[in-house]
Design a protein around this motif. Structure first.
Motif, PDB file in Angstrom:
ATOM      1  N   GLY A 188       0.837  -1.192   0.000  1.00  0.00           N
ATOM      2  CA  GLY A 188       0.000   0.000   0.000  1.00  0.00           C
ATOM      3  C   GLY A 188       0.870   1.239   0.000  1.00  0.00           C
ATOM      4  N   TYR A 189       0.313   2.315  -0.553  1.00  0.00           N
ATOM      5  CA  TYR A 189       1.028   3.587  -0.636  1.00  0.00           C
ATOM      6  C   TYR A 189       0.373   4.627   0.254  1.00  0.00           C
ATOM      7  N   GLY A 190       1.178   5.567   0.731  1.00  0.00           N
ATOM      8  CA  GLY A 190       0.690   6.690   1.506  1.00  0.00           C
ATOM      9  C   GLY A 190       1.536   7.903   1.179  1.00  0.00           C
ATOM     10  N   GLU A 191       1.120   9.054   1.683  1.00  0.00           N
ATOM     11  CA  GLU A 191       1.844  10.299   1.427  1.00  0.00           C
ATOM     12  C   GLU A 191       1.906  11.115   2.704  1.00  0.00           C
ATOM     13  N   ALA A 192       3.045  11.749   2.951  1.00  0.00           N
ATOM     14  CA  ALA A 192       3.183  12.643   4.101  1.00  0.00           C
ATOM     15  C   ALA A 192       2.523  13.971   3.760  1.00  0.00           C
TER      16      ALA A 192
END
Length: 65
Positions: A36-40
């Protein structure tokens, strides 16, 4: 399912000089091939570097190191 690695990806797009947005992405990988991907969300000006370093520290907690 077990988390096997956390990748912190620092984007430094030089094609847009003068922009203060430097997105920081995170990819969490598992032993079953699911990821899975996330972003700050604080990746502006100097906050981008701080956010990436915090994510590197948090990755240690997630992985149990």
């Amino acid at each position: 399912m077990k988390i096997t690695s956390v990748d912190v990806i620092r984007s430094n797009d030089e094609r847009c000089p003068g922009r203060s947005w430097k997105p920081i992405f995170v990819r969490i990988n598992t032993d079953e091939g699911i990821y899975g991907y996330g972003e700050a969300g604080v990746a502006y000006t100097t906050g981008g570097f701080a956010a990436s370093e915090m994510l590197v520290d948090y990755a240690g907690f997630i992985l149990g190191k």
